[in-house]
Write a protein that holds these residues in place. Structure first.
Motif, PDB file in Angstrom:
ATOM      1  N   GLY A 175       0.803  -1.219   0.000  1.00  0.00           N
ATOM      2  CA  GLY A 175       0.000   0.000   0.000  1.00  0.00           C
ATOM      3  C   GLY A 175       0.834   1.266   0.000  1.00  0.00           C
ATOM      4  O   GLY A 175       0.459   2.270   0.617  1.00  0.00           O
ATOM      5  N   LEU A 176       1.972   1.222  -0.713  1.00  0.00           N
ATOM      6  CA  LEU A 176       2.877   2.363  -0.748  1.00  0.00           C
ATOM      7  C   LEU A 176       2.995   2.911  -2.167  1.00  0.00           C
ATOM      8  O   LEU A 176       2.719   2.214  -3.144  1.00  0.00           O
ATOM      9  CB  LEU A 176       4.283   1.942  -0.291  1.00  0.00           C
ATOM     10  N   SER A 177       3.406   4.142  -2.272  1.00  0.00           N
ATOM     11  CA  SER A 177       3.918   4.658  -3.538  1.00  0.00           C
ATOM     12  C   SER A 177       5.444   4.644  -3.430  1.00  0.00           C
ATOM     13  O   SER A 177       6.004   4.737  -2.336  1.00  0.00           O
ATOM     14  CB  SER A 177       3.411   6.069  -3.818  1.00  0.00           C
ATOM     15  N   ALA A 178       6.123   4.493  -4.570  1.00  0.00           N
ATOM     16  CA  ALA A 178       7.576   4.330  -4.557  1.00  0.00           C
ATOM     17  C   ALA A 178       8.211   5.202  -5.628  1.00  0.00           C
ATOM     18  O   ALA A 178       7.690   5.311  -6.739  1.00  0.00           O
ATOM     19  CB  ALA A 178       7.936   2.861  -4.795  1.00  0.00           C
ATOM     20  N   ARG A 179       9.349   5.812  -5.278  1.00  0.00           N
ATOM     21  CA  ARG A 179      10.109   6.589  -6.246  1.00  0.00           C
ATOM     22  C   ARG A 179      11.598   6.458  -5.935  1.00  0.00           C
ATOM     23  O   ARG A 179      12.004   6.663  -4.793  1.00  0.00           O
ATOM     24  CB  ARG A 179       9.703   8.062  -6.201  1.00  0.00           C
ATOM     25  N   ARG A 180      12.373   6.087  -6.959  1.00  0.00           N
ATOM     26  CA  ARG A 180      13.822   6.045  -6.741  1.00  0.00           C
ATOM     27  C   ARG A 180      14.363   7.460  -6.841  1.00  0.00           C
ATOM     28  O   ARG A 180      14.262   8.108  -7.872  1.00  0.00           O
ATOM     29  CB  ARG A 180      14.504   5.132  -7.772  1.00  0.00           C
ATOM     30  N   GLU A 181      14.955   7.920  -5.748  1.00  0.00           N
ATOM     31  CA  GLU A 181      15.426   9.300  -5.653  1.00  0.00           C
ATOM     32  C   GLU A 181      16.877   9.454  -6.084  1.00  0.00           C
ATOM     33  O   GLU A 181      17.286  10.537  -6.496  1.00  0.00           O
ATOM     34  CB  GLU A 181      15.282   9.796  -4.208  1.00  0.00           C
ATOM     35  N   ALA A 182      17.661   8.401  -5.951  1.00  0.00           N
ATOM     36  CA  ALA A 182      19.090   8.517  -6.257  1.00  0.00           C
ATOM     37  C   ALA A 182      19.662   7.144  -6.546  1.00  0.00           C
ATOM     38  O   ALA A 182      19.150   6.122  -6.081  1.00  0.00           O
ATOM     39  CB  ALA A 182      19.834   9.163  -5.085  1.00  0.00           C
ATOM     40  N   TRP A 183      20.745   7.156  -7.342  1.00  0.00           N
ATOM     41  CA  TRP A 183      21.515   5.946  -7.609  1.00  0.00           C
ATOM     42  C   TRP A 183      22.984   6.321  -7.514  1.00  0.00           C
ATOM     43  O   TRP A 183      23.406   7.337  -8.074  1.00  0.00           O
ATOM     44  CB  TRP A 183      21.192   5.396  -8.992  1.00  0.00           C
ATOM     45  N   THR A 184      23.750   5.532  -6.778  1.00  0.00           N
ATOM     46  CA  THR A 184      25.162   5.867  -6.560  1.00  0.00           C
ATOM     47  C   THR A 184      26.033   4.714  -7.053  1.00  0.00           C
ATOM     48  O   THR A 184      26.352   3.798  -6.294  1.00  0.00           O
ATOM     49  CB  THR A 184      25.439   6.135  -5.070  1.00  0.00           C
ATOM     50  N   PRO A 185      26.443   4.749  -8.319  1.00  0.00           N
ATOM     51  CA  PRO A 185      27.273   3.665  -8.850  1.00  0.00           C
ATOM     52  C   PRO A 185      28.639   3.575  -8.188  1.00  0.00           C
ATOM     53  O   PRO A 185      29.282   2.530  -8.245  1.00  0.00           O
ATOM     54  CB  PRO A 185      27.397   4.011 -10.345  1.00  0.00           C
ATOM     55  N   ARG A 186      29.096   4.657  -7.539  1.00  0.00           N
ATOM     56  CA  ARG A 186      30.417   4.623  -6.897  1.00  0.00           C
ATOM     57  C   ARG A 186      30.386   3.958  -5.539  1.00  0.00           C
ATOM     58  O   ARG A 186      31.426   3.730  -4.941  1.00  0.00           O
ATOM     59  CB  ARG A 186      30.976   6.043  -6.775  1.00  0.00           C
ATOM     60  N   ASN A 187      29.203   3.687  -5.024  1.00  0.00           N
ATOM     61  CA  ASN A 187      29.126   2.916  -3.789  1.00  0.00           C
ATOM     62  C   ASN A 187      29.481   1.471  -4.102  1.00  0.00           C
ATOM     63  O   ASN A 187      29.259   0.988  -5.202  1.00  0.00           O
ATOM     64  CB  ASN A 187      27.704   2.991  -3.208  1.00  0.00           C
ATOM     65  N   PHE A 188      30.027   0.741  -3.129  1.00  0.00           N
ATOM     66  CA  PHE A 188      30.283  -0.684  -3.318  1.00  0.00           C
ATOM     67  C   PHE A 188      29.492  -1.466  -2.286  1.00  0.00           C
ATOM     68  O   PHE A 188      29.749  -1.347  -1.087  1.00  0.00           O
ATOM     69  CB  PHE A 188      31.769  -1.012  -3.165  1.00  0.00           C
ATOM     70  N   PRO A 189      28.524  -2.276  -2.740  1.00  0.00           N
ATOM     71  CA  PRO A 189      28.043  -2.353  -4.123  1.00  0.00           C
ATOM     72  C   PRO A 189      27.213  -1.120  -4.482  1.00  0.00           C
ATOM     73  O   PRO A 189      26.806  -0.386  -3.584  1.00  0.00           O
ATOM     74  CB  PRO A 189      27.187  -3.618  -4.118  1.00  0.00           C
ATOM     75  N   PRO A 190      26.947  -0.890  -5.789  1.00  0.00           N
ATOM     76  CA  PRO A 190      26.111   0.253  -6.181  1.00  0.00           C
ATOM     77  C   PRO A 190      24.782   0.245  -5.438  1.00  0.00           C
ATOM     78  O   PRO A 190      24.191  -0.814  -5.220  1.00  0.00           O
ATOM     79  CB  PRO A 190      25.925   0.043  -7.686  1.00  0.00           C
ATOM     80  N   ALA A 191      24.325   1.432  -5.065  1.00  0.00           N
ATOM     81  CA  ALA A 191      23.140   1.524  -4.211  1.00  0.00           C
ATOM     82  C   ALA A 191      22.133   2.508  -4.781  1.00  0.00           C
ATOM     83  O   ALA A 191      22.483   3.433  -5.505  1.00  0.00           O
ATOM     84  CB  ALA A 191      23.539   1.949  -2.802  1.00  0.00           C
ATOM     85  N   SER A 192      20.870   2.284  -4.420  1.00  0.00           N
ATOM     86  CA  SER A 192      19.777   3.192  -4.761  1.00  0.00           C
ATOM     87  C   SER A 192      19.141   3.699  -3.482  1.00  0.00           C
ATOM     88  O   SER A 192      19.178   3.037  -2.441  1.00  0.00           O
ATOM     89  CB  SER A 192      18.714   2.480  -5.606  1.00  0.00           C
ATOM     90  N   VAL A 193      18.555   4.888  -3.575  1.00  0.00           N
ATOM     91  CA  VAL A 193      17.788   5.449  -2.469  1.00  0.00           C
ATOM     92  C   VAL A 193      16.347   5.565  -2.931  1.00  0.00           C
ATOM     93  O   VAL A 193      16.062   6.220  -3.942  1.00  0.00           O
ATOM     94  CB  VAL A 193      18.312   6.837  -2.040  1.00  0.00           C
ATOM     95  N   TRP A 194      15.453   4.916  -2.223  1.00  0.00           N
ATOM     96  CA  TRP A 194      14.033   4.900  -2.565  1.00  0.00           C
ATOM     97  C   TRP A 194      13.240   5.676  -1.532  1.00  0.00           C
ATOM     98  O   TRP A 194      13.538   5.619  -0.331  1.00  0.00           O
ATOM     99  CB  TRP A 194      13.515   3.457  -2.620  1.00  0.00           C
ATOM    100  N   ARG A 195      12.222   6.394  -2.010  1.00  0.00           N
ATOM    101  CA  ARG A 195      11.291   7.065  -1.102  1.00  0.00           C
ATOM    102  C   ARG A 195       9.945   6.338  -1.188  1.00  0.00           C
ATOM    103  O   ARG A 195       9.352   6.220  -2.269  1.00  0.00           O
ATOM    104  CB  ARG A 195      11.106   8.526  -1.466  1.00  0.00           C
ATOM    105  N   TYR A 196       9.476   5.858  -0.037  1.00  0.00           N
ATOM    106  CA  TYR A 196       8.181   5.177   0.035  1.00  0.00           C
ATOM    107  C   TYR A 196       7.238   6.009   0.898  1.00  0.00           C
ATOM    108  O   TYR A 196       7.618   6.463   1.983  1.00  0.00           O
ATOM    109  CB  TYR A 196       8.347   3.794   0.654  1.00  0.00           C
ATOM    110  N   THR A 197       6.041   6.202   0.405  1.00  0.00           N
ATOM    111  CA  THR A 197       5.036   6.938   1.167  1.00  0.00           C
ATOM    112  C   THR A 197       3.721   6.167   1.155  1.00  0.00           C
ATOM    113  O   THR A 197       3.391   5.516   0.161  1.00  0.00           O
ATOM    114  CB  THR A 197       4.815   8.341   0.593  1.00  0.00           C
ATOM    115  N   PRO A 198       2.973   6.226   2.232  1.00  0.00           N
ATOM    116  CA  PRO A 198       1.672   5.544   2.273  1.00  0.00           C
ATOM    117  C   PRO A 198       0.726   6.135   1.235  1.00  0.00           C
ATOM    118  O   PRO A 198       0.698   7.346   1.034  1.00  0.00           O
ATOM    119  CB  PRO A 198       1.159   5.799   3.693  1.00  0.00           C
ATOM    120  N   GLN A 199      -0.047   5.288   0.596  1.00  0.00           N
ATOM    121  CA  GLN A 199      -1.030   5.769  -0.396  1.00  0.00           C
ATOM    122  C   GLN A 199      -2.313   6.194   0.303  1.00  0.00           C
ATOM    123  O   GLN A 199      -2.653   5.707   1.353  1.00  0.00           O
ATOM    124  CB  GLN A 199      -1.317   4.669  -1.410  1.00  0.00           C
TER     125      GLN A 199
END
Length: 199
Positions: A175-199
């Motif tokens: 029951g969430l909405s999702a949006r990928r806010e950032a991707w950091t390929p220089r992180n090991f391993p590469p990482a994403s930052v997601w924002r989840y909010t209740p619908q």
């Protein structure tokens, strides 16, 4: 990586201690840690840039580990007295108390936030950030996490950093909405930052 040391460079004792502590905890419980190394400075800066905090509000960090993200939040301008970090592992919580001066460090369970957050912070969270590997948990445990956060920060949602290419959470089922806010390929391993909010 941008913070790599040149050959034969001296590694600061604090960095060795933090890396050693992190690795020991990962070996003891890989599912609790999610990664064998702490998050990179690049990832931490990206997460810190995504935080917001109104007057009288707190920033809440769940699963603070060795405090690398906590320090990035402080450098970004979050006042120490307005940062609350929750860490379930006693050894790591003790380490955080030593290195994060003025920050409220809570040794507690992010799945029981009503039972461990200070009363003055409830309903006054500007941003919640999760470093717990929720992707590794069954759906019911993920729902329990959401209920715990909703009880102290109604309607807020949270930022989640993850090493998954796609959304680490089944957001529609939760029951969430999702949006990928950032991707950091220089992180090991590469990482994403997601924002989840209740619908």
């Amino acid at each position: 990586m941008p913070d790599a040391l040149p050959p034969h460079a001296e590694v600061p004792p604090g960095k060795v201690a933090h890396a050693g502590l992190f690795l020991r905890r990962w070996l003891a419980n890989p599912l609790q840690m999610g990664s064998v190394v702490p998050s990179s400075p690049t990832l931490c800066r990206r997460i810190a840039a995504l935080t917001s905090q109104g007057p009288g509000e707190y920033v809440l960090e769940l699963g603070a580990g060795t405090g690398v993200l906590s320090r990035a939040l402080l450098e970004r301008g979050v006042p120490p007295e307005r940062l609350i970090v929750v860490e379930i592992v006693p050894e790591m919580a003790a380490h955080l108390r030593r290195v994060l001066h003025g920050v409220r460090v809570v040794q507690g369970d992010a799945f029981n936030l009503p039972g461990c957050l200070p009363p003055e912070a409830r309903g006054r969270i500007g941003t919640a950030i999760c470093g717990i590997p929720l992707v590794l948990l069954p759906l019911e445990r993920q729902r329990r996490f959401l209920a715990s956060l909703e009880a102290v920060a109604p309607g807020l949602g949270f930022l989640l950093y993850s090493y998954c290419i796609t959304s680490p959470l089944p957001w529609r089922k939760l029951g969430l909405s999702a949006r990928r806010e950032a991707w950091t390929p220089r992180n090991f391993p590469p990482a994403s930052v997601w924002r989840y909010t209740p619908q």
